[in-house]
Design an enzyme around this catalytic site. Sequence first.
Site, PDB file in Angstrom:
ATOM      1  N   LYS A  91       0.803  -1.226   0.000  1.00 31.02           N
ATOM      2  CA  LYS A  91       0.000   0.000   0.000  1.00 31.02           C
ATOM      3  C   LYS A  91       0.836   1.277   0.000  1.00 31.02           C
ATOM      4  O   LYS A  91       0.421   2.298  -0.523  1.00 31.02           O
ATOM      5  CB  LYS A  91      -0.943  -0.001   1.203  1.00 31.02           C
ATOM      6  CG  LYS A  91      -1.932  -1.158   1.157  1.00 31.02           C
ATOM      7  CD  LYS A  91      -3.341  -0.679   1.275  1.00 31.02           C
ATOM      8  CE  LYS A  91      -4.336  -1.718   0.808  1.00 31.02           C
ATOM      9  NZ  LYS A  91      -4.262  -2.986   1.556  1.00 31.02           N
ATOM     10  N   GLU A 113      -9.981   6.291   3.466  1.00 25.52           N
ATOM     11  CA  GLU A 113     -10.762   5.242   4.110  1.00 25.52           C
ATOM     12  C   GLU A 113      -9.836   4.063   4.328  1.00 25.52           C
ATOM     13  O   GLU A 113      -8.807   3.942   3.668  1.00 25.52           O
ATOM     14  CB  GLU A 113     -11.918   4.821   3.198  1.00 25.52           C
ATOM     15  CG  GLU A 113     -11.552   3.805   2.115  1.00 25.52           C
ATOM     16  CD  GLU A 113     -10.577   4.311   1.052  1.00 25.52           C
ATOM     17  OE1 GLU A 113     -10.538   5.529   0.811  1.00 25.52           O
ATOM     18  OE2 GLU A 113      -9.856   3.463   0.483  1.00 25.52           O
ATOM     19  N   SER A 380       1.627  -9.787  -0.986  1.00 27.22           N
ATOM     20  CA  SER A 380       1.296  -8.370  -0.849  1.00 27.22           C
ATOM     21  C   SER A 380       1.564  -7.785   0.527  1.00 27.22           C
ATOM     22  O   SER A 380       1.717  -6.572   0.659  1.00 27.22           O
ATOM     23  CB  SER A 380      -0.165  -8.140  -1.235  1.00 27.22           C
ATOM     24  OG  SER A 380      -1.008  -9.015  -0.520  1.00 27.22           O
TER      25      SER A 380
HETATM   26  C1  LIG Z   1      -5.248  -4.104   1.265  1.00 30.99           C
HETATM   27  C2  LIG Z   1      -4.537  -5.331   1.025  1.00 30.99           C
HETATM   28  C3  LIG Z   1      -4.908  -6.207  -0.020  1.00 30.99           C
HETATM   29  C4  LIG Z   1      -6.107  -5.976  -0.891  1.00 30.99           C
HETATM   30  O1  LIG Z   1      -6.082  -4.832  -1.660  1.00 30.99           O
HETATM   31  P1  LIG Z   1      -5.779  -4.832  -3.221  1.00 30.99           P
HETATM   32  O2  LIG Z   1      -6.117  -3.456  -3.635  1.00 30.99           O
HETATM   33  O3  LIG Z   1      -6.651  -5.867  -3.856  1.00 30.99           O
HETATM   34  O4  LIG Z   1      -4.342  -5.152  -3.390  1.00 30.99           O
HETATM   35  C5  LIG Z   1      -4.137  -7.316  -0.247  1.00 30.99           C
HETATM   36  N1  LIG Z   1      -3.072  -7.611   0.535  1.00 30.99           N
HETATM   37  C6  LIG Z   1      -2.700  -6.820   1.555  1.00 30.99           C
HETATM   38  C7  LIG Z   1      -1.530  -7.216   2.385  1.00 30.99           C
HETATM   39  C8  LIG Z   1      -3.420  -5.665   1.840  1.00 30.99           C
HETATM   40  O5  LIG Z   1      -3.038  -4.889   2.850  1.00 30.99           O
END
Ligand SMILES: *Cc1c(COP(=O)(O)O)cnc(C)c1O
Length: 395
Positions: A91, A113, A380
């Site tokens: 993020k 948000e 992610s």
């Molecule tokens: C917020 C988040 C997601 C989901 O958001 P996307 O916009 O689909 O990437 C996925 N993995 C993590 C670790 C997150 O914090």
Amino acid sequence: MHKKKSETISWYFGDFGGKFVPETLFEPVNKLEKEYFKMYKSKKFISELRYYYKNYAGRPTPLYYAEKLSQYCGFKIYLKREDLCHTGAHKINNTIGQVMLAKIIGKKRIIAETGAGQHGVATATACALFGLKCVIYMGEEDMVRQEINVYKMKLLGAEVVCVKSGTRTLKDAINECMRDWVSNVKDTFYVIGSVVGPFPYPLMVRNFQSVIGFETRNQILNIEKQLPSYLVACVGGGSNSMGLFSPFFYDKKVNMIGIEAAGKGVNSKHHSASLAKGKITVLHGMKTYVLVDDYGQVQHTHSISAGLDYPAVGPEHSYYKSISRARYVSCDDDGAIFGYDLLSRMEGILPALEPAHAIGYIAKNREKFSSKDVVVICLSGRGDKDVGIIKNYGI
Ligand SMILES: *Cc1c(COP(=O)(O)O)cnc(C)c1O
């Protein structure tokens, strides 16, 4: 980043996207579009962004060959380590970009948000870095689920507003945030956390996140001397996946798989699989797949991971689905827990529950791949934030 054929910029990805905002926001959104496209080409902006990606966020993140997981699955698996980014998830790539843009165009106040709290923390972090005031809207239920992130945001100097309307989750926080923006648009910049919302947000966020895919492309070509056969990522709003996918759009041989959260099953009422089960409609300023009931009302969604618990999806994913550029499947809560457990024990990496869906799906469907396949999974985020949830689930 897709090459533009001309100077006119479409607000759409195929039939999806657009700019469905109240009249009071139409001008501000248009202005943001102009400012963004000016910056997007500015050498100074790009070099400053690169500076912070490298020296602050810790980029490039490694592309790690997960040897034991590969042996277990029977083909090569690489993990794109976004969990090693500052703040523990992808993020930050987006919030650094948007907050930098806000500062340059003279905004004094940032609003955002948050669902899991990850975007809130990443936004509060970027605001501390660039010295802007920060207000975060968060659903009451999410505040309970992700208590530590609420506290982190406060430590970073942000104000956290508790949203008690609707289902008290991410979609309600987005509604409240849009209300704030309508009233304070003059000095306020709305930092959206995924590839969702009215144009230009889906494109802008994708471009900020595409650093994931561009790095991956260079890294895999260096290591394997070939492109991957599969790119795999979890899809909430769709930003980590689109960030990974988009730089490979024209590489026809690279298959893409997006994993949605099946919660307690896509045929139950408790899931967040918008591409699998949604209808095409308008929500949060964009035309896309949304989970709605027979009356067109937004459905209550569920996922064990707050980050995937969102009833819509970025319009570019709806487009990828419509042209079959990516395939969208799902993994349920149990599968995510399985993925979490597997990666923790096999590789010594606690994944966030969101990418644990991708790990779980691949591990459970390993028979469908060939031994020659090279699979890149976007890891992610890191799993520390979810340890309490896992503990309660009872492994
Ligand atoms: C917020 C988040 C997601 C989901 O958001 P996307 O916009 O689909 O990437 C996925 N993995 C993590 C670790 C997150 O914090």
